[in-house]
Every structure is written in structure tokens, then in C-alpha cells.
Design an enzyme around this catalytic site. Sequence first.
Site, PDB file in Angstrom:
ATOM      1  N   VAL A  11      40.049  37.521  46.095  1.00  0.00           N
ATOM      2  CA  VAL A  11      40.143  36.865  44.783  1.00  0.00           C
ATOM      3  C   VAL A  11      38.911  35.977  44.643  1.00  0.00           C
ATOM      4  CG1 VAL A  11      42.649  36.938  44.508  1.00  0.00           C
ATOM      5  CG2 VAL A  11      41.615  35.052  45.780  1.00  0.00           C
ATOM      6  N   SER A  12      38.488  35.739  43.407  1.00  0.00           N
ATOM      7  CA  SER A  12      37.208  35.056  43.177  1.00  0.00           C
ATOM      8  C   SER A  12      37.249  33.561  43.422  1.00  0.00           C
ATOM      9  CB  SER A  12      36.722  35.322  41.749  1.00  0.00           C
ATOM     10  OG  SER A  12      36.449  36.696  41.595  1.00  0.00           O
TER      11      SER A  12
END
Length: 200
Positions: A11-12
Site C-alpha cells: 500500500v502507498s
Amino acid sequence: MDNRIYGYARVSTREQNEDRQIEALTRFGVPEANIIIDKASGKDTEREGYQYLKRQILRRGDTLVIKELDRLSRSKADVKRELEAFKEMGVRVKILDLPTTLTDFPEEQFWVQEMINSILIEVLGSIAEAERLKIRIRQREGIAAAKRKNVRFGRPPKTLPENWREVMAVVKRGEMRPVDAMRELGISRSSFYRLYRSVL
């Protein structure tokens, strides 16, 4: 030695949740203990968990499972390079959103699978790269629009002490040293000179 199966999720940001990816990976059959997670941008492949997985854990005959192609990277060139590297390592990559990568083709039809996957990866890699570019353009447009509305970025400017003008007038006449002015104003040396420069 049995061939092993690993999963990778990314996930960023730390605020985003990786549960959706983990659920998909475990449903496919990846043990949760074998899932490596990164909370980092997909702008390149220099991520701690991913590099550890690639360099220290995976070996010939293993399978790596990811939910979506852009979990590897949002750059098409990076995706192609990483997939080629896994192929050289003898690691099979299964992408849950690409059903053809999940099918075990007969040996004599393996070239068909390779061809289909190459086409799909090229297309999806281009889409991921275009999406990243679109995000960057939106960010730049948002900043430009905010600046037109005089929205300031960064730390807010420090306000001047109430007696700033009076004290500085005395300093400029040579009747007070800067060090005494700082004490009179109740501010630090760095704040004094930053404010002094900002009002010149």
C-alpha cells in the site's frame, strides 16, 4: 525440497489498509506468515520488504503471488524488468487479477501462456504508468490552483512580536545590541535573524 509459495502486498501510505490484498492472497492459498508487506510508494522497486523477499527469500521453483500487477511498481519499465528477473531466477509469478497467470498450461502449450501474459502485462503496465502520471498532473494542477488563491505551502510565517518595530528602531540607531534586542523581544537568535531578513 518442496516448492514454496509467497505473497507480496503493498500500500502507498501508512494510512492505507492492506487487508484486502492479504485476504485475496490467503484465499488463493498463500500462508499468512509467507506474505511480505510494504507501506511505500510504487514509483520504483526500492522497497525494504520487496527487496528482502527478492534477494533473501525467493529461490528457484518458488511461486510469488500478488493481487495486482502494479503492486510490483507503477512504472511499466520496472514491471517488465522485475518479471524478467523472476523468470531468470526460476520463480513463477501469479497475479490474481490476471487469470492466465494462475493456469498451469501443459508443457507443449507454455508458449501460448507466455504470449498472452506478455500482451496483458504490456497493456496493464501502460495503464498503471498512465494512472501514476495522471496523479502527478492532478497534484501539480491542485498546487497551481491553490497558489492562484494565495494558499501558502510549508510552515506558516512567524508573526512579529508586538514591540518588534520599536525595538528594531533602537537597534538601527545603534543604541541596542542585537543580543539585547533578542532578550527584549523574547525570541531566539535564529528567529530574530529569520524575522529580520523577512521584513527587509
